[in-house]
Write a protein that holds these residues in place. Sequence first.
Motif, PDB file in Angstrom:
ATOM      1  N   SER A 339       1.107  -1.123   0.398  1.00  0.00           N
ATOM      2  CA  SER A 339      -0.248  -0.090  -0.032  1.00  0.00           C
ATOM      3  C   SER A 339       1.335   1.394  -0.715  1.00  0.00           C
ATOM      4  CB  SER A 339      -0.624  -0.313   1.548  1.00  0.00           C
ATOM      5  OG  SER A 339      -1.019   1.240   1.594  1.00  0.00           O
ATOM      6  N   GLU A 341      -0.119   4.147   1.599  1.00  0.00           N
ATOM      7  CA  GLU A 341      -0.186   4.343   2.646  1.00  0.00           C
ATOM      8  C   GLU A 341       1.189   4.805   3.881  1.00  0.00           C
ATOM      9  OE1 GLU A 341      -2.497   2.120   6.069  1.00  0.00           O
ATOM     10  OE2 GLU A 341      -1.905   3.870   7.693  1.00  0.00           O
ATOM     11  N   ARG A 347      -2.114   8.293   8.595  1.00  0.00           N
ATOM     12  CA  ARG A 347      -3.738   6.537   8.726  1.00  0.00           C
ATOM     13  C   ARG A 347      -4.588   7.687   8.021  1.00  0.00           C
ATOM     14  NH1 ARG A 347      -4.017   2.116   8.036  1.00  0.00           N
ATOM     15  NH2 ARG A 347      -6.458   0.791   8.263  1.00  0.00           N
ATOM     16  N   TYR A 350      -4.059   9.332   4.730  1.00  0.00           N
ATOM     17  CA  TYR A 350      -4.729   8.009   3.473  1.00  0.00           C
ATOM     18  C   TYR A 350      -6.059   7.139   3.327  1.00  0.00           C
ATOM     19  CZ  TYR A 350      -4.103   3.097   2.147  1.00  0.00           C
ATOM     20  OH  TYR A 350      -4.101   1.899   1.296  1.00  0.00           O
TER      21      TYR A 350
END
Lengths: 783, 123
Positions: A339, A341, A347, A350
């Motif tokens: 990912s 991220e 987070r 994201y």
Amino acid sequence: MDALREFLEGLADGRPMTLPGTGADLDPTLSRVADEMARLRLSEEKYRLVTENISVGIIVVQDGLFRYLNPMACEITGYTPTEMLGREFAPLVHPEDLPVVADRHMRRMRGDTVEPRYDFRVLRRDGSIVWVQLAAVPIPWDGALATLSFINDITDRKRAELALQRSEQRYRTLINAAPKGMGIVIVRRNLVMLANPAMQEILGRTQDELAALGSFLDVVHDPDRPLMAGVARVAVDDPAGQVTTFRVVTQDGRVTWVEGNSVQIDWEGKPATLAYIRDISARKVLEEKVANALAERETMLENSVVGIAFLNAAGRLRWANKPMGQIFGSDVAAQVGSSLEPYYLSRDDYLRVGGDVVRAVSEGRTHTEEVRMRRVDGTLFWVYLSGRAVNANDLSRGTVWVVMDITRRKELEEDLRRKTSEQEAILQSTQIGITYSVDRVHQWCNATFAEMLGYTMDELVGSSSEIHFPDRAAWQALGGAAYPLLARGEAYSGELQMLRKDEELIWVQLHGKAIDPADPERGSIWTFVDITQRHKAEEDIRRALDQQRELNELKSRFVSMTSHEFRTPLATILSSAELLRHYSDRLPASERLEILDSVESSVQRMTQMLDGILMIGRSDAGMLEFRPLPLAPGELVRQLANEAALAAGGDSATRLVVNAAVGLEPCLLDEKLLRHIVGNLVGNALKYSPDGGEVRVDVAVSEQELSITVSDSGIGIPEADLSRLFETFHRAGNTGTISGTGLGLAIVKRAVERHGGRVVVSSHPGRGTMFSVGLPALGAGRA
Amino acid sequence: MLTVLVIEDEAPIRENLRRFLRLEGYAVLDAENGRVGLELARAERPQLILCDVMMPEMTGFEVLAALSEDAGLASIPFIFLTASADRDNIERGIELGAADYVTKPFNLLDLGALIQRRLREST
């Protein structure tokens, strides 16, 4: 049996044997029998053993009936010798073959030349059919002619032949029925056996040309020849063959891409290769195009300045180009399956971006945004993200992302924003009004401009500049004067009056310039300085200058008039003095008195003039004394009028009538000033009534004022002189030889004004004049 | 006897001039304004003219200009008497052809000498 023995011995001895009626050499079957016999050097007993053990069936037929069968013949037919001996030969022959067999037997018996060998089918005892090859010779048997036949079971061979025949037939059928464009060739040991028309066309060679080739590999394009040689070897080992793509060269040298495979077949009983070939040049071109396009796309994606990444439906990286790595500062392309991220600041970030994209994608939109991200090394950077579905109709194919590093742009934007706000602050804090307009409509203005014209900035933006002008014509006049200059790239400067929102007019100095003279659509910048104060000051200065000039003129006129008015009596006095000094003895006494009188009157005149000039001077200097006292106006005016009449000389034919009541309410009057007023008005009235008549003085006191009217029936005043009548030294055009200083009415005016009153005149030239003086009637009792 | 025309609106001055010139032996014609003076000049053709400048009806300049247009009168010595000491006025008078420009107040004896000189020159 003897006959058979003899025959066989003959065979074994190697004697040349000619079959009766044939003339032909012994056929191979017989040769083999002979060989076996000779090797064994058989006794009679042995002949029996041979005939009974030989692998060739031997039968003797006489008159259509079996006379002998050896065991092999029994094995072939499936019958025992006992069952067969004495029985007819014909029922064993396959009905289809019987006519031929019977015919040949008969002809052989007759002694005709008959083929020594032929094949036919035998019906075995168990009903099955066997193919046999028969070789027959006539022999004597028990004193009569019989037929000795050798039979071989050729069923297997026959079956193989049939199969071969059938397969060949199939191949031919297949070849002929091959689909259009499918070239088929049969090659044996690299020699072309058969090529169908499609193959001929593909190879650009006729069947004959192909057949003439030393090797079929000659049609293969040089570079592909080793490959094809290998394939040919493999093909031999692998009957199924495999599809191979290679190039062939036509007779005329053209190279064509083909695809083919081959199978091993039996052809005319021998192994051969059957190859299918299809012209795939068109497909090859297409494939090359596709390959090129894909390669180009790959190159484009890789060499793009923007980062491009494909994520699967779960948001995991499927592929990323090199610029992605450069932007993110790590080998993103190698992180397939992970990912992105870690590159987000949090987070939450994201998830939010991911959610936005999912939402956009599900609605068929492209999601774009600018977001701050973090590299592996911790540095922060700004990116522009654009995410959309790879295929809007199949979201499972994931998303494609375009990523640009916009850090520099963001910095520039920030820089620009800061500079803009600085500039805005500068523009807003300046004392100069600034407006940017397009097509004479305000697009932007600073606070100073708005304030200057009494508006708010919001009110002005979008409105026409026409609102700032007193009228449309003024607005158009400015446009007509300014815009041609602006279009030539020149600046327009000017001063004009503008209208504030509160309708007040202000003076501004304005300056305009086009942003791009070639493109009027881009508008112009105008600056405004409020010069109302300056203008007012200038106006004041101008007025002061005008006044000064007027004053100077007045002074110069005063000086010249004074000079003239003084020099004239002085000339009288001087000339009189000289006459008396030098000619006294020659002048009669009466003339001497006259001369002395003229000296006196000249001095008087000069004194009067001096008084008047001094009074005007004091008045102009604001130093005219005003000492009002409560006085009875009727009595005072009467007294002053009489004094004036006396001063004018009693000889006048003009009558003075004073209409002033006694006991009028006292008024606050300055007696000295009132003497100037009444004295001058009455004196003038008498002076300018040369033909007699009446001078009337009326005095009245009302609530508001003391009114004194002096009227005469004299020469009057021309209309042209009325406006300047009260100016110093101004004398009307019709005064003629009537002397005067031009000071009297100027003095009257000043004296009246010092009282706070007013004086007006009405006159008809030739008929008379009337002066009306109104003084505030601030009576002592009312004060 | 030589005739002098006096054109002067101010009566006491006119009188004094008339007295003085007569006592000096001249015949004197006098006019109280320019218009009358010009008529007399044309009618009597005096040998010399004394003329004020600032007068009602017709100024001295106008009188001189009118005389200059008449060939028979243009040669008569013409002396201005004026209360204006303005330089411009003096220059204007000389330009018009005046023989002299005498400012008021003037000395009678000096004026008499001037008249004698101009009369001598013109004969």
